[in-house]
Design a protein around this motif. Sequence first.
Motif, PDB file in Angstrom:
ATOM      1  N   GLY A  45       0.683  -1.316  -0.009  1.00 32.02           N
ATOM      2  CA  GLY A  45      -0.165  -0.003   0.152  1.00 32.02           C
ATOM      3  C   GLY A  45       0.931   1.407   0.233  1.00 32.02           C
ATOM      4  O   GLY A  45       0.329   2.236   0.377  1.00 32.02           O
ATOM      5  N   LEU A  46       2.336   0.984  -0.158  1.00 34.44           N
ATOM      6  CA  LEU A  46       2.884   2.364  -0.401  1.00 34.44           C
ATOM      7  C   LEU A  46       2.989   2.775  -1.775  1.00 34.44           C
ATOM      8  O   LEU A  46       3.440   2.151  -2.756  1.00 34.44           O
ATOM      9  N   ASP A  47       3.190   4.227  -1.959  1.00 35.95           N
ATOM     10  CA  ASP A  47       3.132   4.960  -3.217  1.00 35.95           C
ATOM     11  C   ASP A  47       4.786   5.404  -3.274  1.00 35.95           C
ATOM     12  O   ASP A  47       4.928   6.270  -2.373  1.00 35.95           O
ATOM     13  N   LYS A  48       5.571   4.825  -4.072  1.00 36.85           N
ATOM     14  CA  LYS A  48       7.008   5.350  -4.187  1.00 36.85           C
ATOM     15  C   LYS A  48       6.966   6.895  -4.213  1.00 36.85           C
ATOM     16  O   LYS A  48       7.815   7.490  -3.695  1.00 36.85           O
ATOM     17  N   ALA A  85      -1.266  -4.568  12.780  1.00 39.30           N
ATOM     18  CA  ALA A  85       0.151  -4.721  13.906  1.00 39.30           C
ATOM     19  C   ALA A  85       1.047  -5.442  12.921  1.00 39.30           C
ATOM     20  O   ALA A  85       1.049  -6.375  12.002  1.00 39.30           O
ATOM     21  N   GLY A  86       2.253  -4.831  12.952  1.00 37.84           N
ATOM     22  CA  GLY A  86       3.509  -5.513  12.204  1.00 37.84           C
ATOM     23  C   GLY A  86       4.002  -5.349  10.786  1.00 37.84           C
ATOM     24  O   GLY A  86       4.628  -5.608  10.359  1.00 37.84           O
ATOM     25  N   VAL A  87       2.942  -4.363  10.278  1.00 36.08           N
ATOM     26  CA  VAL A  87       3.130  -3.916   8.815  1.00 36.08           C
ATOM     27  C   VAL A  87       4.202  -2.939   8.547  1.00 36.08           C
ATOM     28  O   VAL A  87       4.569  -2.469   7.328  1.00 36.08           O
ATOM     29  N   GLY A  88       4.680  -2.200   9.742  1.00 38.48           N
ATOM     30  CA  GLY A  88       5.953  -1.251   9.455  1.00 38.48           C
ATOM     31  C   GLY A  88       5.418  -0.027   9.567  1.00 38.48           C
ATOM     32  O   GLY A  88       6.069   1.053   9.230  1.00 38.48           O
ATOM     33  N   LYS A  89       4.403   0.436  10.441  1.00 36.67           N
ATOM     34  CA  LYS A  89       4.069   1.784  10.624  1.00 36.67           C
ATOM     35  C   LYS A  89       5.059   2.583  11.683  1.00 36.67           C
ATOM     36  O   LYS A  89       5.351   3.556  10.813  1.00 36.67           O
ATOM     37  N   THR A  90       5.354   1.856  12.599  1.00 42.49           N
ATOM     38  CA  THR A  90       6.419   2.794  13.463  1.00 42.49           C
ATOM     39  C   THR A  90       7.700   2.909  12.651  1.00 42.49           C
ATOM     40  O   THR A  90       8.453   3.792  12.910  1.00 42.49           O
ATOM     41  N   TRP A  91       7.972   1.655  12.116  1.00 37.28           N
ATOM     42  CA  TRP A  91       9.472   1.655  11.254  1.00 37.28           C
ATOM     43  C   TRP A  91       9.256   3.102  10.376  1.00 37.28           C
ATOM     44  O   TRP A  91      10.317   3.824  10.152  1.00 37.28           O
ATOM     45  N   ILE A 103      -6.774  17.343  13.157  1.00 37.91           N
ATOM     46  CA  ILE A 103      -5.860  16.401  12.744  1.00 37.91           C
ATOM     47  C   ILE A 103      -5.969  15.937  11.357  1.00 37.91           C
ATOM     48  O   ILE A 103      -4.976  15.887  10.600  1.00 37.91           O
ATOM     49  N   VAL A 104      -7.150  15.524  10.946  1.00 33.52           N
ATOM     50  CA  VAL A 104      -7.448  15.016   9.587  1.00 33.52           C
ATOM     51  C   VAL A 104      -7.192  15.914   8.414  1.00 33.52           C
ATOM     52  O   VAL A 104      -6.567  15.644   7.389  1.00 33.52           O
ATOM     53  N   HIS A 105      -7.713  17.198   8.494  1.00 32.74           N
ATOM     54  CA  HIS A 105      -7.413  18.049   7.555  1.00 32.74           C
ATOM     55  C   HIS A 105      -5.900  18.517   7.259  1.00 32.74           C
ATOM     56  O   HIS A 105      -5.214  18.547   8.244  1.00 32.74           O
ATOM     57  N   GLN A 106      -5.488  18.769   6.206  1.00 38.29           N
ATOM     58  CA  GLN A 106      -4.164  18.935   5.704  1.00 38.29           C
ATOM     59  C   GLN A 106      -3.178  17.845   6.191  1.00 38.29           C
ATOM     60  O   GLN A 106      -1.991  17.880   6.654  1.00 38.29           O
ATOM     61  N   SER A 107      -3.654  16.582   5.892  1.00 38.28           N
ATOM     62  CA  SER A 107      -2.943  15.535   6.357  1.00 38.28           C
ATOM     63  C   SER A 107      -2.979  14.381   5.205  1.00 38.28           C
ATOM     64  O   SER A 107      -3.793  14.338   4.486  1.00 38.28           O
ATOM     65  N   HIS A 108      -1.804  13.718   5.237  1.00 41.07           N
ATOM     66  CA  HIS A 108      -1.601  12.617   3.927  1.00 41.07           C
ATOM     67  C   HIS A 108      -1.742  11.365   4.800  1.00 41.07           C
ATOM     68  O   HIS A 108      -1.516  11.056   5.954  1.00 41.07           O
ATOM     69  N   LYS A 109      -2.686  10.759   4.161  1.00 44.70           N
ATOM     70  CA  LYS A 109      -3.139   9.166   4.603  1.00 44.70           C
ATOM     71  C   LYS A 109      -2.580   7.928   3.963  1.00 44.70           C
ATOM     72  O   LYS A 109      -2.607   8.001   2.755  1.00 44.70           O
ATOM     73  N   ILE A 110      -1.799   7.174   4.657  1.00 42.06           N
ATOM     74  CA  ILE A 110      -1.344   5.949   4.071  1.00 42.06           C
ATOM     75  C   ILE A 110      -1.888   4.775   5.053  1.00 42.06           C
ATOM     76  O   ILE A 110      -1.521   4.551   6.024  1.00 42.06           O
ATOM     77  N   LYS A 111      -2.269   3.908   4.116  1.00 42.15           N
ATOM     78  CA  LYS A 111      -2.902   2.646   4.611  1.00 42.15           C
ATOM     79  C   LYS A 111      -2.137   1.440   4.385  1.00 42.15           C
ATOM     80  O   LYS A 111      -1.923   1.145   3.053  1.00 42.15           O
ATOM     81  N   LEU A 112      -1.173   1.213   5.333  1.00 43.95           N
ATOM     82  CA  LEU A 112      -0.307  -0.049   5.033  1.00 43.95           C
ATOM     83  C   LEU A 112      -1.052  -1.455   5.173  1.00 43.95           C
ATOM     84  O   LEU A 112      -2.103  -1.529   5.926  1.00 43.95           O
ATOM     85  N   LYS A 113      -0.669  -2.290   4.303  1.00 43.67           N
ATOM     86  CA  LYS A 113      -1.469  -3.447   4.278  1.00 43.67           C
ATOM     87  C   LYS A 113      -0.265  -4.698   4.047  1.00 43.67           C
ATOM     88  O   LYS A 113       0.996  -4.341   4.305  1.00 43.67           O
TER      89      LYS A 113
END
Length: 256
Positions: A82-85, A109-115, A224-234
């Motif tokens: 789910g990452l756009d390079k 959990a574990g998909v690399g959000k914290t990383w 929070i939500v306005h002016q935010s980039h949203k990334i959904k890791l899968k």
Amino acid sequence: MLHQHTISQLQALRLEGMVLGLQEQFTQRASDDLSFEERLGLLVDRELTYRENKKQARLLKSAKLKVSTACLEDVDYRPGRGLDKKQVASFASCDWIRGAQSILLTGPAGVGKTWLASALGLQACRSGFSALNMRVPRIFEELRVAHADGTFTRKLQSIAKVDLLILDDWGLHPLNQEERSDLLEIMDDRVGTKSTIITSQLPVEHWHEYLNDPTLADAILDRIVHQSHKIKLKGESMRKQEVENTAETVKKQKAS
């Protein structure tokens, strides 16, 4: 003797980079053929590099990044994550921080959000921005203590000064009324002036329900939500994959 006097004078002026550069010139005979202007230019460059490195080390220490080795150059773009390079590459310039924008990282959990949050934090420090990584339960614990000992206002001010605040593990535990109010204070200080990264297993569309107070939820999410980039890791857990890869490597070594 003259050399030592010059070094002492530079140290008194706190020009440690120039001290190192001058000592290098004394020991490297190749600099003997350089003009005065060239040698002076090298000393000035050495001082600038020394200060930049020292500042970056200080910023990284203060940031308390969860994964100190994470960097944008090592992002895993395998299909299905789910990452756009192009999007991630655009974050490297840190223009999103200059524009007081935020990033919301969600996924299992574990998909690399914290990383990834740590990698973005490192990039911020490299670019001269201050950062601070905190788990959401920990920040509320510290604020609870600050309420009790009378340092709450000072604590809020120190958080507000940080260019990039990373809130890790958002949504793991329910918030009480005091925590919701504190969260609104934090976000209100940052809206339009500072950036925030939030990592959460909870999808953004469920955050309003999680906050469990319609009025405060509207106010908090508006900031929070306005002016935010949203990334959904899968994808599968990367930690699980690392364990499996390690086990496979050990198995092959034993077989050989």
